[in-house]
Motif scaffolding. Structure first.
Motif, PDB file in Angstrom:
ATOM      1  N   TYR A 291       8.913  41.437 -21.955  1.00 22.55           N
ATOM      2  CA  TYR A 291       7.647  42.151 -22.158  1.00 22.55           C
ATOM      3  C   TYR A 291       7.268  42.888 -20.886  1.00 22.55           C
ATOM      4  O   TYR A 291       7.750  42.557 -19.798  1.00 22.55           O
ATOM      5  N   GLN A 292       6.435  43.901 -21.048  1.00 27.46           N
ATOM      6  CA  GLN A 292       5.887  44.611 -19.898  1.00 27.46           C
ATOM      7  C   GLN A 292       4.581  43.943 -19.479  1.00 27.46           C
ATOM      8  O   GLN A 292       3.804  43.503 -20.326  1.00 27.46           O
ATOM      9  N   LEU A 293       4.345  43.860 -18.185  1.00 27.43           N
ATOM     10  CA  LEU A 293       3.130  43.223 -17.685  1.00 27.43           C
ATOM     11  C   LEU A 293       1.904  43.885 -18.300  1.00 27.43           C
ATOM     12  O   LEU A 293       1.721  45.108 -18.181  1.00 27.43           O
ATOM     13  N   PRO A 294       1.060  43.119 -18.970  1.00 26.33           N
ATOM     14  CA  PRO A 294      -0.125  43.715 -19.587  1.00 26.33           C
ATOM     15  C   PRO A 294      -1.188  44.033 -18.546  1.00 26.33           C
ATOM     16  O   PRO A 294      -1.139  43.527 -17.416  1.00 26.33           O
ATOM     17  N   ASP A 295      -2.150  44.836 -18.938  1.00 27.36           N
ATOM     18  CA  ASP A 295      -3.182  45.267 -17.989  1.00 27.36           C
ATOM     19  C   ASP A 295      -4.513  44.566 -18.205  1.00 27.36           C
ATOM     20  O   ASP A 295      -5.480  44.869 -17.512  1.00 27.36           O
ATOM     21  N   GLU A 296      -4.555  43.635 -19.146  1.00 27.63           N
ATOM     22  CA  GLU A 296      -5.754  42.831 -19.336  1.00 27.63           C
ATOM     23  C   GLU A 296      -5.435  41.383 -18.983  1.00 27.63           C
ATOM     24  O   GLU A 296      -4.391  40.848 -19.376  1.00 27.63           O
ATOM     25  N   TYR A 297      -6.333  40.754 -18.288  1.00 31.27           N
ATOM     26  CA  TYR A 297      -6.128  39.391 -17.811  1.00 31.27           C
ATOM     27  C   TYR A 297      -5.869  38.426 -18.966  1.00 31.27           C
ATOM     28  O   TYR A 297      -4.986  37.563 -18.879  1.00 31.27           O
ATOM     29  N   ARG A 298      -6.631  38.570 -20.063  1.00 26.70           N
ATOM     30  CA  ARG A 298      -6.484  37.629 -21.183  1.00 26.70           C
ATOM     31  C   ARG A 298      -5.074  37.704 -21.772  1.00 26.70           C
ATOM     32  O   ARG A 298      -4.481  36.672 -22.121  1.00 26.70           O
ATOM     33  N   LEU A 299      -4.512  38.901 -21.888  1.00 27.87           N
ATOM     34  CA  LEU A 299      -3.167  39.060 -22.418  1.00 27.87           C
ATOM     35  C   LEU A 299      -2.118  38.616 -21.402  1.00 27.87           C
ATOM     36  O   LEU A 299      -1.068  38.085 -21.781  1.00 27.87           O
ATOM     37  N   ASP A 300      -2.400  38.823 -20.136  1.00 28.44           N
ATOM     38  CA  ASP A 300      -1.485  38.370 -19.103  1.00 28.44           C
ATOM     39  C   ASP A 300      -1.341  36.851 -19.160  1.00 28.44           C
ATOM     40  O   ASP A 300      -0.232  36.316 -19.108  1.00 28.44           O
ATOM     41  N   GLN A 301      -2.463  36.160 -19.309  1.00 27.12           N
ATOM     42  CA  GLN A 301      -2.438  34.708 -19.403  1.00 27.12           C
ATOM     43  C   GLN A 301      -1.742  34.253 -20.680  1.00 27.12           C
ATOM     44  O   GLN A 301      -0.959  33.297 -20.671  1.00 27.12           O
ATOM     45  N   GLN A 302      -2.032  34.941 -21.774  1.00 19.63           N
ATOM     46  CA  GLN A 302      -1.427  34.567 -23.049  1.00 19.63           C
ATOM     47  C   GLN A 302       0.092  34.718 -23.020  1.00 19.63           C
ATOM     48  O   GLN A 302       0.829  33.844 -23.495  1.00 19.63           O
ATOM     49  N   LEU A 303       0.560  35.818 -22.460  1.00 20.30           N
ATOM     50  CA  LEU A 303       1.996  36.062 -22.423  1.00 20.30           C
ATOM     51  C   LEU A 303       2.713  35.149 -21.428  1.00 20.30           C
ATOM     52  O   LEU A 303       3.857  34.739 -21.666  1.00 20.30           O
ATOM     53  N   ARG A 304       2.063  34.830 -20.312  1.00 23.35           N
ATOM     54  CA  ARG A 304       2.657  33.873 -19.377  1.00 23.35           C
ATOM     55  C   ARG A 304       2.868  32.522 -20.063  1.00 23.35           C
ATOM     56  O   ARG A 304       3.920  31.900 -19.929  1.00 23.35           O
ATOM     57  N   GLN A 305       1.830  32.076 -20.783  1.00 18.10           N
ATOM     58  CA  GLN A 305       1.915  30.794 -21.461  1.00 18.10           C
ATOM     59  C   GLN A 305       2.961  30.829 -22.567  1.00 18.10           C
ATOM     60  O   GLN A 305       3.745  29.892 -22.740  1.00 18.10           O
ATOM     61  N   LEU A 306       2.974  31.947 -23.302  1.00 21.52           N
ATOM     62  CA  LEU A 306       3.957  32.104 -24.376  1.00 21.52           C
ATOM     63  C   LEU A 306       5.379  32.035 -23.825  1.00 21.52           C
ATOM     64  O   LEU A 306       6.247  31.344 -24.375  1.00 21.52           O
ATOM     65  N   ALA A 307       5.631  32.751 -22.738  1.00 17.82           N
ATOM     66  CA  ALA A 307       6.963  32.749 -22.137  1.00 17.82           C
ATOM     67  C   ALA A 307       7.356  31.359 -21.660  1.00 17.82           C
ATOM     68  O   ALA A 307       8.516  30.933 -21.802  1.00 17.82           O
TER      69      ALA A 307
END
Length: 510
Positions: free
Chosen positions: A100-116
């Motif tokens: 994935y590409q690094l998202p620009d919103e904190y909430r999505l950044d946290q969600q994708l980190r946890q998902l990964a």
């Protein structure tokens, strides 16, 4: 190795290196999801614009031989949540790696980190290859400085990217031509019609409505007016350079009740969805100016460059430096409710009526309307910044949290206590009269301070200074106004505060 690559709705970057690779074993995933339509109540044009742009981007990928899974809202496989959608695709397609590409919103950044972290397969995050700074660059630049002065960062960016520079000196001999960009528009010069479109978006609109997504604002689904493909966006960029740049700087702060866009570019959605790269926008405008120096002065182009190379990158840097705590900032301890008229434009205050009506009709208002009309009134009536945030994030087509919250909590509402702005951006009616044509047609009298016909901004301004004074003592940029407050007759101040209190308690009566 079979790879799944996620593309978010604001990552529509045609120039990303992903698409230059031999990726026959790669599956690209783009999805319309209730997760994204529902985290805040959005303007209908904003939701339509993103869905149209996402769909067009998916088609562009397919035309280049890419494998694409595109989930519409009504797709039977769409769980409406990012994590469960990705997990299902991994299982269904035998995916061995998630990217994935690094998202620009904190909430999505946290969600994708946890998902990964939760996945049983390898994962990797990539840069979106859009911004001109890294997430941490602003923090590093200001690490040994006492304040986050945007002008310092702007000059750093000019030097770093060699933009509007002549050797080590700024073009035109000055870094900033802001004092030349404060003209009031009085009917001349003529404003060209915006480069608009007449897109038929009835299918997309029906899909949103049938899903029960709650939105607000107005839309003409047979004449949708925003660019949603890269080709559209390039046309808007070219049109701005050829027809609007010549007067952009002069009138970038002006406001008029009959003009939705004035000389503004309407490119913010194109950039914030990443359909256009900021440097290609900057270079196109500078190249046009350089070829037309006899008719276009440097203040026009420098004002435009400062918004993109300066403020846009600066605000993103502040966002990543300060989140997540920034979303809780309320240093002035404001707790009132946002007036109902922010959702309807039903107010007798002409400036607010037209700025909000324009926002509801077009999902757009320019920076001074946002800062000195809607933001100014919200701050003076001491609205809780959470409610101001939600309104700004929802109503504007270009509003993504990284840029919205820093402008709202920082510039507009001073909720960060002066981290971004060196003083609160508040005014009485006199500034609005100076920069706009709103006051002439208003129910209220801009010269009056008290009484039933007095402009509400006048009493609110002085009441705010008195009420919040403790927050501004010692601020050199507030010294003059506090000195005037101290010299004010006590009876006059009492009358102003009484009028202001009446407005604050019942703003929808005005």
């Amino acid at each position: 190795m079979k790879t799944l690559r996620l593309i978010l709705g604001d990552q529509l970057n045609h120039k990303h290196s992903w698409y230059r690779n031999d990726d026959k074993d790669t599956l690209y995933f783009i999805a319309e999801m209730r997760q994204e339509t529902d985290y805040v109540k959005h303007h209908i044009q904003k939701v339509v614009a993103f869905f149209e742009a996402m769909d067009a981007f998916a088609q562009w990928l397919r035309e280049r031989g890419k494998q694409v899974v595109y989930y519409r809202l009504d797709d039977r496989h769409n769980t409406q949540k990012l994590g469960t959608n990705i997990a299902a695709l991994i299982e269904q397609h035998g995916i061995e790696k998630f990217e994935y590409q690094l998202p620009d919103e904190y909430r999505l950044d946290q969600q994708l980190r946890q998902l990964a972290d939760d996945l049983s397969i390898d994962s990797e995050a990539f840069d979106s290859e859009h911004f001109l700074t890294t997430r941490s660059e602003l923090g590093e630049f200001f690490s040994d400085k006492k304040s986050l002065l945007m002008e310092s960062f702007y000059r750093h960016m000019r030097r770093k990217h060699d933009v509007l520079m002549e050797g080590d000196k700024p073009s035109g001999g000055k870094w900033n031509f802001d004092e030349s960009n404060r003209k009031k528009w009085k009917g001349q010069p003529e404003i060209p019609h915006e480069k608009g479109f007449r897109k038929d978006v009835r299918e997309t609109l029906a899909r949103i409505e049938q899903a029960g997504v709650k939105t607000f604002g107005n839309i003409d689904p047979q004449q949708f007016n925003w660019p949603t493909t890269r080709a559209d966006c390039l046309k808007v960029l070219r049109y701005f350079s050829e027809h609007l740049l010549v007067h952009f700087g002069d009138y970038q702060d002006a406001m008029d009740p009959q003009q939705a866009y004035l000389f503004h570019s309407r490119l913010s959605f194109a950039m914030n969805s990443k359909l256009l790269h900021p440097m290609e926008v900057i270079q196109a405008v500078i190249e046009y100016w350089q070829a037309n120096r006899s008719t276009i002065t440097i203040n026009e182009v420098e004002g435009f460059v400062r918004q993109i190379l300066g403020w846009r990158e600066y605000m993103r840097g502040v966002y990543w430096r300060e989140m997540p705590g920034y979303a809780r900032c309320n240093r002035l301890q404001n707790h009132n409710d946002l007036p109902d008229f922010y959702w309807t434009a039903d107010t007798r205050m002409n400036c607010l009526h037209h700025a909000i009506r324009n926002s509801l009709d077009h999902a757009y208002a320019h920076h001074i309307q946002r800062l000195m009309i809607t933001g100014n009134f919200a701050l003076l009536t001491q609205v809780h910044p959470d409610q101001v945030d939600a309104w700004y994030l929802g109503i504007y087509i270009d509003a993504i949290e990284w840029v919205e919250i820093t402008n709202t909590r920082g510039m507009s509402q001073f909720a960060d206590g002066g981290l971004v702005a060196t003083k609160p951006y508040i005014s009485s009616g006199s500034y609005i009269q100076k920069m706009s044509n709103y006051c002439a047609g208003c129910h209220y009298k801009v010269k009056q301070k008290t009484g039933d016909e007095a402009c509400p901004f006048n009493s609110l301004y002085w009441h705010f200074l008195a009420d919040k004074r403790a927050h501004f003592d010692g601020n050199p940029r507030m010294a003059m106004m506090l000195s005037l407050l101290d010299k004010m007759d006590s009876e006059e101040l009492e009358a102003l505060s009484a009028r202001a209190t009446q407005i604050i308690r019942n703003p929808d009566d005005f």
